[in-house]
Scaffold this motif. Sequence first.
Motif, PDB file in Angstrom:
ATOM      1  N   ALA A 173      -5.589 151.996 -23.760  1.00  0.00           N
ATOM      2  CA  ALA A 173      -4.650 152.427 -24.799  1.00  0.00           C
ATOM      3  C   ALA A 173      -3.961 151.233 -25.446  1.00  0.00           C
ATOM      4  CB  ALA A 173      -3.611 153.372 -24.210  1.00  0.00           C
ATOM      5  N   ASP A 174      -3.881 151.265 -26.767  1.00  0.00           N
ATOM      6  CA  ASP A 174      -3.153 150.240 -27.521  1.00  0.00           C
ATOM      7  C   ASP A 174      -1.778 150.724 -27.936  1.00  0.00           C
ATOM      8  OD1 ASP A 174      -5.291 148.145 -27.762  1.00  0.00           O
ATOM      9  OD2 ASP A 174      -6.335 149.858 -28.629  1.00  0.00           O
ATOM     10  N   SER A 175      -1.575 152.024 -27.946  1.00  0.00           N
ATOM     11  CA  SER A 175      -0.238 152.601 -28.050  1.00  0.00           C
ATOM     12  C   SER A 175      -0.270 153.950 -27.354  1.00  0.00           C
ATOM     13  CB  SER A 175       0.244 152.720 -29.500  1.00  0.00           C
ATOM     14  OG  SER A 175      -0.466 153.693 -30.212  1.00  0.00           O
ATOM     15  N   VAL A 176       0.837 154.302 -26.734  1.00  0.00           N
ATOM     16  CA  VAL A 176       0.899 155.489 -25.884  1.00  0.00           C
ATOM     17  C   VAL A 176       2.052 156.366 -26.345  1.00  0.00           C
ATOM     18  CG1 VAL A 176       1.101 156.359 -23.531  1.00  0.00           C
ATOM     19  CG2 VAL A 176      -0.010 154.154 -23.945  1.00  0.00           C
ATOM     20  N   ASN A 177       1.724 157.589 -26.758  1.00  0.00           N
ATOM     21  CA  ASN A 177       2.759 158.522 -27.182  1.00  0.00           C
ATOM     22  C   ASN A 177       3.385 159.178 -25.953  1.00  0.00           C
ATOM     23  OD1 ASN A 177       2.836 160.213 -30.277  1.00  0.00           O
ATOM     24  ND2 ASN A 177       4.312 160.556 -28.633  1.00  0.00           N
ATOM     25  N   VAL A 178       4.668 158.940 -25.751  1.00  0.00           N
ATOM     26  CA  VAL A 178       5.367 159.558 -24.628  1.00  0.00           C
ATOM     27  C   VAL A 178       6.086 160.809 -25.124  1.00  0.00           C
ATOM     28  CG1 VAL A 178       5.640 157.392 -23.382  1.00  0.00           C
ATOM     29  CG2 VAL A 178       7.434 158.130 -24.963  1.00  0.00           C
ATOM     30  N   PRO A 179       6.252 161.806 -24.275  1.00  0.00           N
ATOM     31  CA  PRO A 179       6.979 163.016 -24.688  1.00  0.00           C
ATOM     32  C   PRO A 179       8.401 162.696 -25.133  1.00  0.00           C
ATOM     33  CG  PRO A 179       5.790 163.400 -22.640  1.00  0.00           C
ATOM     34  CD  PRO A 179       5.707 161.924 -22.914  1.00  0.00           C
ATOM     35  N   SER A 180       8.888 163.470 -26.088  1.00  0.00           N
ATOM     36  CA  SER A 180      10.203 163.188 -26.664  1.00  0.00           C
ATOM     37  C   SER A 180      11.366 163.606 -25.788  1.00  0.00           C
ATOM     38  CB  SER A 180      10.324 163.865 -28.033  1.00  0.00           C
ATOM     39  OG  SER A 180       9.459 163.256 -28.955  1.00  0.00           O
ATOM     40  N   ASP A 181      11.074 164.211 -24.629  1.00  0.00           N
ATOM     41  CA  ASP A 181      12.180 164.590 -23.744  1.00  0.00           C
ATOM     42  C   ASP A 181      12.416 163.564 -22.644  1.00  0.00           C
ATOM     43  OD1 ASP A 181       9.897 165.095 -22.260  1.00  0.00           O
ATOM     44  OD2 ASP A 181      10.564 167.048 -21.518  1.00  0.00           O
TER      45      ASP A 181
END
Length: 322
Positions: free
Chosen positions: A200-208
Motif C-alpha cells: 500500500a502507498d496510502s491507506v484509508n483508515v475508518p473515520s471513527d
Amino acid sequence: MTDASTPAVRKPGEPALAALGLAAPAPDPADASPHSFPGGGRWRTEIPSCEGPEALAVVLKESSRLDVPIHRISQGSGVWMLTDAEITEMVEATAERDIELCLFTGPRGTWDIGGSTRTDSGGAGLRARGHDAVAGCVEDAVRATELGVKCLLVADEGVLWTLHRARTAGIIPADTTLKVSALVGPVNPASFAVYERLGADSVNVPSDLTLDHLTEIRRVSAAPMDMYIEAPDDLGGYVRMYEVAELIRRGAPLYLKFGLAKAPGIYPYGHHMRELTLATAKERVRRGRLALDLLARHGAGDDMAPLGTRLPGALNRFEISS
C-alpha cells in the motif's frame, strides 16, 4: 513551523474559552506525527466518488471556482464501469491539472453472488472471493494502467499483494500507486503496518478512529494515511471538520478526503443516477472549501504538500521471493 508572520495554530474556540477560564490543555508534542510527504508538506487533498468524465468536469470546474486545490481524484464504481474512451478522457483531464486519478479495481464481495455479505456479520465484506475475482481485479489494473491511470484502489489484501508483485515484475508500471479502500481500512497500528508491507502507498483508515489511534499508527508507520473528513453514511456519516488541524498534527502525512453525509449511495454508477452524482460531486468540492477555510482560520493551512506531488516516499515492504 511558524514564524513572526505566521499565526500560531490554535484550537477551535480557544481564545474565547480561555477568557472564560475553560482553556484546553496544551497539545503534547509527543502526540505529533514526525512524518511528512516527500518533497514537503503534511497534507494533501482528495475528492472521492467522482464516477466518470462528466462528474470529473463538475469537480474541476467547481474546484477552480472555489479555489480548492486537489492532489487526487478517486472513483468508486470500478474500472469495469468505464469505457476505454471514458477512462482516457479522465486521464487527460486530470493530467492537464497534474492531479492523480485513482480508479477502483475489479469485482468485490458485495457485488457478486455471495450471500454472506448480506448477513448481519457482513461476511468477507468487499474482499475478492475466489481466483476469478482476483483475476478480474488484475484485468482491471492492467487495462487501467495501459490507458494511463497511475493509481489503483483495492479492497482486498491478496489483490494488494498481487498488484504490488505485478508492478515489481513490470506487469504494470513501477510508479503505479496502490490505495487501500476505506471499506477494509485497518483500525490498529499492527494491521496498518501489514498493509504498508503488502504494497500500500496510502491507506484509508475508518473515520471513527480516535486521535490517539492516529498517534499509535504513526509510531509504527510513515505510509500516507487517507481519512474522510466527512464520511458517507455507509461509512458512518462522521463529520470531523473542527478536528482537521489536529488530525493533520497527529496523522501526517494525511490525505484529507471530502466525502458527503446524508447523500444516497451511487455505486455502481449509471446514467440513471446522473443528476444526483453531479450534484454530490459539486457539493464535495464545497465541503473541501469549508475544511480549508477552517484550517486557515486556525492557523494550520500553510503546510499543504505541493500540488502535482503523488508518490509516497520510501516505505517498508515484505520481501518478494522468486
